[in-house]
Scaffold this active site. Structure first.
Site, PDB file in Angstrom:
ATOM      1  N   HIS B  75      14.852 -14.326   1.811  1.00 50.06           N
ATOM      2  CA  HIS B  75      14.860 -12.889   1.303  1.00 50.06           C
ATOM      3  C   HIS B  75      13.485 -12.395   2.163  1.00 50.06           C
ATOM      4  O   HIS B  75      13.784 -11.166   2.812  1.00 50.06           O
ATOM      5  CB  HIS B  75      14.792 -12.586   0.069  1.00 50.06           C
ATOM      6  CG  HIS B  75      14.158 -11.141  -0.288  1.00 50.06           C
ATOM      7  ND1 HIS B  75      14.992 -10.156  -0.103  1.00 50.06           N
ATOM      8  CD2 HIS B  75      13.159 -10.580  -0.911  1.00 50.06           C
ATOM      9  CE1 HIS B  75      14.581  -8.999  -0.522  1.00 50.06           C
ATOM     10  NE2 HIS B  75      13.224  -9.182  -1.032  1.00 50.06           N
ATOM     11  N   ASP B 104      13.051   5.403  31.064  1.00 54.13           N
ATOM     12  CA  ASP B 104      13.041   4.175  30.388  1.00 54.13           C
ATOM     13  C   ASP B 104      12.039   3.520  30.073  1.00 54.13           C
ATOM     14  O   ASP B 104      10.680   4.016  30.517  1.00 54.13           O
ATOM     15  CB  ASP B 104      14.230   3.161  31.181  1.00 54.13           C
ATOM     16  CG  ASP B 104      15.067   2.280  30.305  1.00 54.13           C
ATOM     17  OD1 ASP B 104      14.312   1.879  29.490  1.00 54.13           O
ATOM     18  OD2 ASP B 104      16.030   2.100  30.814  1.00 54.13           O
ATOM     19  N   TRP B 139       7.872 -17.769   2.800  1.00 51.88           N
ATOM     20  CA  TRP B 139       7.825 -17.184   4.305  1.00 51.88           C
ATOM     21  C   TRP B 139       6.427 -17.943   4.512  1.00 51.88           C
ATOM     22  O   TRP B 139       6.386 -17.785   5.958  1.00 51.88           O
ATOM     23  CB  TRP B 139       8.151 -15.840   4.215  1.00 51.88           C
ATOM     24  CG  TRP B 139       6.753 -15.170   4.036  1.00 51.88           C
ATOM     25  CD1 TRP B 139       6.299 -14.664   2.871  1.00 51.88           C
ATOM     26  CD2 TRP B 139       6.103 -14.363   4.895  1.00 51.88           C
ATOM     27  NE1 TRP B 139       5.128 -14.063   2.851  1.00 51.88           N
ATOM     28  CE2 TRP B 139       4.815 -13.701   4.504  1.00 51.88           C
ATOM     29  CE3 TRP B 139       6.162 -13.916   6.565  1.00 51.88           C
ATOM     30  CZ2 TRP B 139       3.804 -12.941   4.736  1.00 51.88           C
ATOM     31  CZ3 TRP B 139       4.891 -13.259   6.999  1.00 51.88           C
ATOM     32  CH2 TRP B 139       4.259 -12.653   6.315  1.00 51.88           C
ATOM     33  N   SER B 169      10.210 -13.168  21.236  1.00 50.52           N
ATOM     34  CA  SER B 169      10.860 -11.749  21.358  1.00 50.52           C
ATOM     35  C   SER B 169      10.034 -10.510  21.288  1.00 50.52           C
ATOM     36  O   SER B 169       9.962  -9.754  22.036  1.00 50.52           O
ATOM     37  CB  SER B 169      12.051 -11.750  20.334  1.00 50.52           C
ATOM     38  OG  SER B 169      12.336 -10.477  20.275  1.00 50.52           O
ATOM     39  N   SER B 170       9.166 -10.852  20.215  1.00 49.11           N
ATOM     40  CA  SER B 170       8.168  -9.578  19.700  1.00 49.11           C
ATOM     41  C   SER B 170       7.314  -9.377  20.853  1.00 49.11           C
ATOM     42  O   SER B 170       6.703  -8.498  21.017  1.00 49.11           O
ATOM     43  CB  SER B 170       7.694  -9.949  18.380  1.00 49.11           C
ATOM     44  OG  SER B 170       8.494  -9.660  17.521  1.00 49.11           O
ATOM     45  N   HIS B 253      -1.466 -11.258   7.886  1.00 47.47           N
ATOM     46  CA  HIS B 253      -2.108 -10.094   7.494  1.00 47.47           C
ATOM     47  C   HIS B 253      -1.944  -9.009   8.711  1.00 47.47           C
ATOM     48  O   HIS B 253      -1.193  -7.996   8.260  1.00 47.47           O
ATOM     49  CB  HIS B 253      -3.487 -10.151   7.156  1.00 47.47           C
ATOM     50  CG  HIS B 253      -3.955  -8.910   6.138  1.00 47.47           C
ATOM     51  ND1 HIS B 253      -3.267  -8.668   5.028  1.00 47.47           N
ATOM     52  CD2 HIS B 253      -4.187  -7.486   6.747  1.00 47.47           C
ATOM     53  CE1 HIS B 253      -3.481  -7.531   4.460  1.00 47.47           C
ATOM     54  NE2 HIS B 253      -4.126  -6.832   5.421  1.00 47.47           N
ATOM     55  N   GLU B 255       0.427  -8.671  10.399  1.00 48.71           N
ATOM     56  CA  GLU B 255       1.792  -8.709  10.485  1.00 48.71           C
ATOM     57  C   GLU B 255       2.299  -7.382   9.389  1.00 48.71           C
ATOM     58  O   GLU B 255       3.265  -6.666   9.462  1.00 48.71           O
ATOM     59  CB  GLU B 255       2.588  -9.985  10.062  1.00 48.71           C
ATOM     60  CG  GLU B 255       4.036  -9.701   9.744  1.00 48.71           C
ATOM     61  CD  GLU B 255       4.974  -9.641  11.010  1.00 48.71           C
ATOM     62  OE1 GLU B 255       4.560  -9.476  12.064  1.00 48.71           O
ATOM     63  OE2 GLU B 255       5.935  -8.863  10.655  1.00 48.71           O
ATOM     64  N   TYR B 257       0.577  -4.958   8.732  1.00 52.65           N
ATOM     65  CA  TYR B 257       0.519  -3.636   9.037  1.00 52.65           C
ATOM     66  C   TYR B 257       1.537  -3.512  10.340  1.00 52.65           C
ATOM     67  O   TYR B 257       1.783  -2.096  10.649  1.00 52.65           O
ATOM     68  CB  TYR B 257      -1.045  -3.527   9.819  1.00 52.65           C
ATOM     69  CG  TYR B 257      -1.931  -3.505   8.744  1.00 52.65           C
ATOM     70  CD1 TYR B 257      -1.916  -2.625   7.673  1.00 52.65           C
ATOM     71  CD2 TYR B 257      -2.819  -4.410   8.689  1.00 52.65           C
ATOM     72  CE1 TYR B 257      -2.770  -2.747   6.661  1.00 52.65           C
ATOM     73  CE2 TYR B 257      -3.964  -4.533   7.702  1.00 52.65           C
ATOM     74  CZ  TYR B 257      -3.679  -3.871   6.579  1.00 52.65           C
ATOM     75  OH  TYR B 257      -4.741  -3.842   5.606  1.00 52.65           O
ATOM     76  N   SER B 268       4.541  10.905   9.639  1.00 55.93           N
ATOM     77  CA  SER B 268       3.531  11.712  10.609  1.00 55.93           C
ATOM     78  C   SER B 268       4.353  12.737  11.437  1.00 55.93           C
ATOM     79  O   SER B 268       3.704  13.692  11.666  1.00 55.93           O
ATOM     80  CB  SER B 268       2.495  10.931  11.211  1.00 55.93           C
ATOM     81  OG  SER B 268       1.640  10.273  10.489  1.00 55.93           O
ATOM     82  N   HIS B 302      -8.455 -12.810   2.297  1.00 61.37           N
ATOM     83  CA  HIS B 302      -8.189 -12.198   0.767  1.00 61.37           C
ATOM     84  C   HIS B 302      -6.784 -12.648   0.254  1.00 61.37           C
ATOM     85  O   HIS B 302      -6.495 -12.676  -0.907  1.00 61.37           O
ATOM     86  CB  HIS B 302      -8.203 -10.739   0.944  1.00 61.37           C
ATOM     87  CG  HIS B 302      -7.021  -9.814   1.705  1.00 61.37           C
ATOM     88  ND1 HIS B 302      -7.153  -8.803   2.090  1.00 61.37           N
ATOM     89  CD2 HIS B 302      -5.783 -10.097   1.735  1.00 61.37           C
ATOM     90  CE1 HIS B 302      -6.059  -8.346   2.698  1.00 61.37           C
ATOM     91  NE2 HIS B 302      -5.177  -9.326   2.443  1.00 61.37           N
ATOM     92  N   HIS B 303      -6.141 -13.142   1.330  1.00 58.62           N
ATOM     93  CA  HIS B 303      -4.813 -14.061   0.716  1.00 58.62           C
ATOM     94  C   HIS B 303      -5.192 -15.258   0.292  1.00 58.62           C
ATOM     95  O   HIS B 303      -4.375 -16.177  -0.177  1.00 58.62           O
ATOM     96  CB  HIS B 303      -3.792 -14.143   1.836  1.00 58.62           C
ATOM     97  CG  HIS B 303      -3.367 -12.858   2.361  1.00 58.62           C
ATOM     98  ND1 HIS B 303      -2.188 -12.386   1.851  1.00 58.62           N
ATOM     99  CD2 HIS B 303      -3.810 -12.217   3.454  1.00 58.62           C
ATOM    100  CE1 HIS B 303      -1.911 -11.174   2.279  1.00 58.62           C
ATOM    101  NE2 HIS B 303      -2.968 -10.939   3.361  1.00 58.62           N
ATOM    102  N   THR B 328      -7.224   4.171   5.115  1.00 57.14           N
ATOM    103  CA  THR B 328      -5.820   4.415   4.526  1.00 57.14           C
ATOM    104  C   THR B 328      -6.061   5.704   3.505  1.00 57.14           C
ATOM    105  O   THR B 328      -5.067   6.605   3.798  1.00 57.14           O
ATOM    106  CB  THR B 328      -5.631   3.255   3.706  1.00 57.14           C
ATOM    107  OG1 THR B 328      -5.844   2.184   4.439  1.00 57.14           O
ATOM    108  CG2 THR B 328      -4.178   3.486   3.105  1.00 57.14           C
ATOM    109  N   LYS B 331      -5.696   8.743   5.777  1.00 61.16           N
ATOM    110  CA  LYS B 331      -4.315   9.224   6.252  1.00 61.16           C
ATOM    111  C   LYS B 331      -3.403   9.539   4.891  1.00 61.16           C
ATOM    112  O   LYS B 331      -3.018  10.991   5.192  1.00 61.16           O
ATOM    113  CB  LYS B 331      -3.553   7.830   6.619  1.00 61.16           C
ATOM    114  CG  LYS B 331      -3.661   7.268   7.921  1.00 61.16           C
ATOM    115  CD  LYS B 331      -2.869   6.206   8.324  1.00 61.16           C
ATOM    116  CE  LYS B 331      -2.757   5.877   9.547  1.00 61.16           C
ATOM    117  NZ  LYS B 331      -2.165   6.824  10.539  1.00 61.16           N
ATOM    118  N   ARG B 450       4.896 -15.648  -9.596  1.00 58.61           N
ATOM    119  CA  ARG B 450       5.867 -15.379  -8.808  1.00 58.61           C
ATOM    120  C   ARG B 450       6.726 -16.753  -8.351  1.00 58.61           C
ATOM    121  O   ARG B 450       6.237 -17.794  -8.689  1.00 58.61           O
ATOM    122  CB  ARG B 450       5.290 -15.124  -7.263  1.00 58.61           C
ATOM    123  CG  ARG B 450       4.289 -14.077  -7.240  1.00 58.61           C
ATOM    124  CD  ARG B 450       3.676 -14.156  -5.828  1.00 58.61           C
ATOM    125  NE  ARG B 450       4.456 -13.407  -5.119  1.00 58.61           N
ATOM    126  CZ  ARG B 450       4.324 -12.973  -3.408  1.00 58.61           C
ATOM    127  NH1 ARG B 450       2.963 -13.133  -3.442  1.00 58.61           N
ATOM    128  NH2 ARG B 450       5.065 -12.734  -2.605  1.00 58.61           N
TER     129      ARG B 450
END
Lengths: 341, 600
Positions: B75, B104, B139, B169-170, B253, B255, B257, B268, B302-303, B328, B331, B450
């Site tokens: 998931h 293009d 994951w 790819s990315s 991390h 990722e 964002y 925006s 922090h993880h 943040t 924003k 979890r």
């Protein structure tokens, strides 16, 4: 520009909606404090220190949430398109922007300072004369050793009330995590790293703990109990644990001992017999424990029999295989194990 | 027609399917990313429904422990890598050239390649369900649970190879897009006139360029640990499982964002259009986005607050994490400033955009809570975190993407999605989302960890789990409403004008949908909101010169071929190395043909 009566009314309505929602949230939030494994009812010194910061941050976050949601809602009502009203072409407002940069700065400082204080207070060395405990995580059970006292048990940690406990955290395989929400926040049990945590239980009672780091198939079934008792009860418990296994009583149990010292002995130790396996939990005083299979169910005759009949069936992935014991053997083994108090 | 010796002749547009397989048009590639991403969004949603059904009641029996562990792992992997990222890439593909006034992207064939490599990686990862079991280590695949000793099946190998392909790819796409933004802007489009959506995507591209190499190294180490007896993460042989966590989160991390910044960019764009006023504090918005990205590289531990970090690193990573609350907050306040004083038209796109502010704020605030390590020691790995990430990634990323779909649908297809069904979609999704994810806060407070496939009845977790499951079905219903809306709308005749919303950005200066060459005449940009400037100053659209001929890059087989070769490279690692060798041959051949392919 003075706000119109319409704008004021709509803002009050928005505030009312958000306050009612927040009240409902708070009721749900607060109700969790009475659940058996709650994180909001600390009963040790360190859990209490954590909870104080937690409460402060929760209040600040709540205030910000109420403020932001109220304004978003109010702006949506007040500035919804109406005939005769044009949008004001504003590109920004440097003074306002500096102001609202400062708001989060101040809030962050307000939560950072007490947070850091608690880190310093709780992550340092345990106080002198702490009770030493080595907790080892295994797939999927906990082993608890008292190196100074010589006692060894599984899935049920006994502690004296009012004395600091210094827990060394180890792992026998993958990463697990030691978490007893009411007594201590979690610290991981990482193979190759000897992590530590300490706390002082303030109240007697039985507290629920659970592995918090995903550790494979039966992660959900890796639970344990912490029994906090008076100093005298604790001493008595230690003495009882230090004794060798009780001898088998009666023919049924004697036959059971025969099975235990041949089949079970491959993995389990029963002190006072020839069983000296090192893989599974020590069974010398298994009958004195209140649960089976790492907190899965109560330690009674039916559950014990079901467990011995087919462990992987009741606990997925269990390292204890199905030993294909006959009904007769099961009766004998249950009789023997239930005598090991 | 000139043909390089030994290569295929250039692709001709012969049939519809062939057109799509050989296309290098950013709009077609964007459409393929969008459809593929949405299909995987549905798959990941289905996985979530199975998870929620299993957890609806204590001791559920819908799936067993092993399947459950595969489901929650897949998931997350599917939502992150196969749904949200490609949906962001879809918007970016379609709108990057249009919004900066280009015809293009910088490297059209490379753009096609990144799609085909993505598709190969996505199919390979998902096929693991059929070939021996999906990855079941989360994951994050923490060592040493991910080692062969504890995960002997092939699931984790599919994870490694799938993510390597997706990362490739990315990386290709990010470099291509970044070059495009920097080099191909229309005359007058300075960096500080870029639409905020383009800015946020540019930031995303740099995040990916800088973080993907780290996870690539870690994945190759894991691949070697599992298959070639190295011991990078094996504690008994001197390796360190914590090393994996550092490498993983240095990537993962940023990722986060990568997933949320595109949606911040979308709202925006949407908020000013329907509030009918310029974005409040454009520069602050841009710099806040850049600041979030820079700080995002300094917070990964922090993880890992509960892994036994020492006192000082806990304080340092806590401080850097809390610091992210500042940009943040800027924003959020600027979005509110955009609403203030507006004349707000509430259509479905705007409903989603405004609710984004509210839902993202809740996710942001719970994030600030566990930025404090003491609080984190109680929240980490509990359902509180599940609530937090879903407020950010569903309430934020997905809600923002839906806002973008409703907003840009006329430009994408020439048709308007039905507003009534849109409102039903919005309200059911808003209610379903809060019903599903808010109770998870309570479950976490109540001590529910979890990633547990079941729980006992006596822990006080039944009520909120049941509510969350009901919410999940409401969410599923809302997606169904959207699908009905999509298919009924696509059967209508296109009727959208060039700029139906009176929007200020360049993609609305051309037809809906745009012609293959995007713009008849490359627009000239005179302001941050170019179309509003032209409107207010009476500047007409430039005349189309007579006998207009625009050279577009021709279609090409080679991206597809090279994508197939790289898929074989991965399949070989999982089956027989001969296939890998074949993949190498195909890739080398593709590079050769690619380089020598005639360009007109």
């Amino acid at each position: 520009m003075r706000p119109s009566a319409r704008a004021i009314t709509l803002t009050i309505v928005s505030l009312a909606i958000v306050l009612v929602t927040s009240l409902l949230i708070w009721l749900g939030w607060d109700a969790t404090a009475s659940d058996p494994q709650t994180t909001l009812d600390p009963l040790s010194d360190n859990a209490r220190a954590v909870n104080d910061v937690y409460t402060l941050i929760t209040i600040l976050a709540g205030v910000v949430m109420i403020g932001v949601l109220t304004l978003v809602l109010a702006f949506s009502f007040v500035f919804r398109e109406r005939p005769g009203h044009e949008a004001q072409q504003i590109h920004g407002n440097p003074r306002l922007e500096v102001f609202w940069t400062l708001i989060p700065v101040i809030i962050v400082v307000a939560i950072a300072v007490p947070s850091f204080q608690v880190i310093v207070d709780t992550t340092g060395d345990a106080p002198d004369k702490s009770v030493e405990v080595v907790a080892t995580g295994h797939q999927w059970w906990f082993e608890f050793e008292y190196p100074e006292l010589g006692a060894l048990t599984a899935n049920e940690l006994h502690l004296p009330v009012g004395r600091s406990i210094n827990v060394e955290l180890r792992s026998g395989d993958v990463i697990h995590s030691f978490w007893v929400p009411q007594l201590s926040g979690k610290v991981d049990m990482v193979p190759g790293h000897n992590n530590r945590l300490w706390f002082t239980p303030e109240q007697t009672g039985t507290f629920l703990g659970q592995c918090a780091e995903f550790c494979g198939t039966s992660h959900a079934h890796m639970r344990f109990r912490v029994v906090v008792e008076s100093e005298a009860d604790f001493d008595a418990w230690v003495d009882s644990q230090l004794a060798d296994a009780a001898p088998a009583q009666g023919t049924l149990a004697e036959a059971g001992e025969g099975i235990a010292t041949t089949i079970c002995a491959a993995c389990h130790t029963i002190r006072g017999t020839t069983a000296a396996g090192q893989i599974g939990p020590d069974l010398t005083h298994v009958a004195s424990r209140t649960t089976l299979a790492s907190g899965m169910f109560d330690n009674d005759t039916d559950n014990l029999r079901d467990w011995l009949a087919d462990p992987p069936d009741v606990k997925p992935g269990s390292k204890m295989p199905n030993l294909n014991l006959t009904d007769e053997q099961l009766d004998q083994l249950v009789a023997y194990l239930q005598g090991l108090d | 027609m000139a043909t390089a010796a030994g290569t295929f002749p250039q692709a001709h547009e012969e049939s519809t399917i062939w057109t799509w397989l050989t296309t290098v048009d950013h709009k077609k590639i964007g459409a393929m990313y969008g459809v593929t991403g949405f299909a995987f969004f549905l798959l990941a949603g289905f996985e979530a429904l199975l998870i929620r059904t299993q957890l609806a009641v204590p001791n559920g029996t819908v799936v067993d422990a092993e399947r459950f562990n595969q489901l929650f792992s897949m998931h997350a992997l599917t939502m992150i890598f196969l749904a949200i990222m490609p949906l962001g890439a879809s918007f970016f593909n379609f709108f990057l050239p249009l919004m900066i006034g280009a015809r293009d992207v910088a490297f059209p064939r490379l753009n096609a390649l990144s799609y085909w490599v993505f598709l190969g990686g996505a199919l390979l990862l998902t096929s693991s369900f059929v070939f021996g079991g999906a990855p079941d280590g989360g994951w994050f695949a923490y060592a040493p649970l991910s080692a062969e000793e504890f995960s002997p099946g092939t699931g984790l190998d599919f994870y490694v190879v799938g993510l390597l392909l997706l990362g490739t790819s990315s990386l290709i796409a990010s470099l291509n897009f970044a070059v495009t933004v920097i080099n191909m802007r229309a005359p007058g489009m300075s960096m500080m006139r870029l639409p905020v959506f383009i800015w946020m995507m540019l930031v995303v591209n740099f995040l990916l360029i800088l973080s993907l190499p780290v996870i690539t190294v870690a994945l190759i180490q894991l691949l070697f640990d599992r298959n070639f007896t190295t011991n990078f993460f094996t504690p008994s042989e001197g390796g360190d499982p914590i090393l994996w966590q550092h490498l993983f989160w240095v990537f993962a991390h940023p990722e986060v964002y990568v997933l949320i910044l595109p949606s911040m960019g979308i709202v925006s764009e949407v908020l000013p259009v329907f509030a009918k006023k310029p974005l409040f504090g454009y520069s602050a918005m841009v710099f806040a986005g850049v600041a979030i990205a820079v700080l995002g590289f300094a917070v990964w531990s922090h993880h890992m607050f509960t892994t036994g970090l020492d006192t000082v690193p806990q304080i340092v990573f806590s401080a850097s994490t809390m610091a992210i609350a500042v940009p943040t907050g800027i924003k959020i306040f600027n979005w509110m400033g955009t609403l203030y004083g507006g004349s707000i038209q509430f259509n479905t796109a705007m409903y989603f955009a405004v609710s984004f502010i509210a839902l993202f704020t809740i996710g942001g605030l719970s994030g600030v809570m566990h930025a404090s390590p003491p609080v984190d020691s109680q929240q980490q790995d509990s359902y509180f975190i599940v609530a937090h990430i879903h407020y950010v990634l569903f309430g934020g990323a997905i809600v923002g993407i839906f806002s973008g779909i409703y907003y840009w649908f006329p430009k994408l297809t020439g048709r308007f999605l039905d507003e009534t069904m849109g409102k039903v979609h919005f309200w059911t999704m808003f209610i379903g989302m809060n019903l599903t994810f808010f109770p998870m806060h309570f479950l976490g407070l109540s001590g529910m960890p979890r990633r547990i496939y079941t729980y006992d009845a006596d822990l006080g977790w039944e009520t909120w789990n049941m509510v969350a499951t009901i919410g999940a079905y409401v969410l599923a219903f809302s997606v169904l409403v959207f699908l009905v809306n999509f298919f009924t709308t696509m059967r209508k005749a296109p009727d959208a004008p060039d700029n139906p919303w009176d929007a200020p950005t360049l993609e609305w200066a051309t037809t809906s949908p745009p012609p293959e060459h995007d713009f008849d005449v490359i627009p000239v940009v005179r302001d941050r909101d170019p179309l509003w400037y032209d409107r207010d100053n009476g500047i007409e659209k430039p005349e189309v010169p007579a006998g207009l001929h625009i050279h577009l890059p021709p279609p090409s087989y080679f991206p597809l071929l090279m994508g197939g070769g790289s898929l074989l490279l991965g399949v070989g690692v999982l089956s027989h190395l001969a296939l890998t060798a074949l993949g190498v041959v195909i890739i080398v051949y593709s590079v050769w043909g690619w380089a020598l392919e005639p360009t007109d």
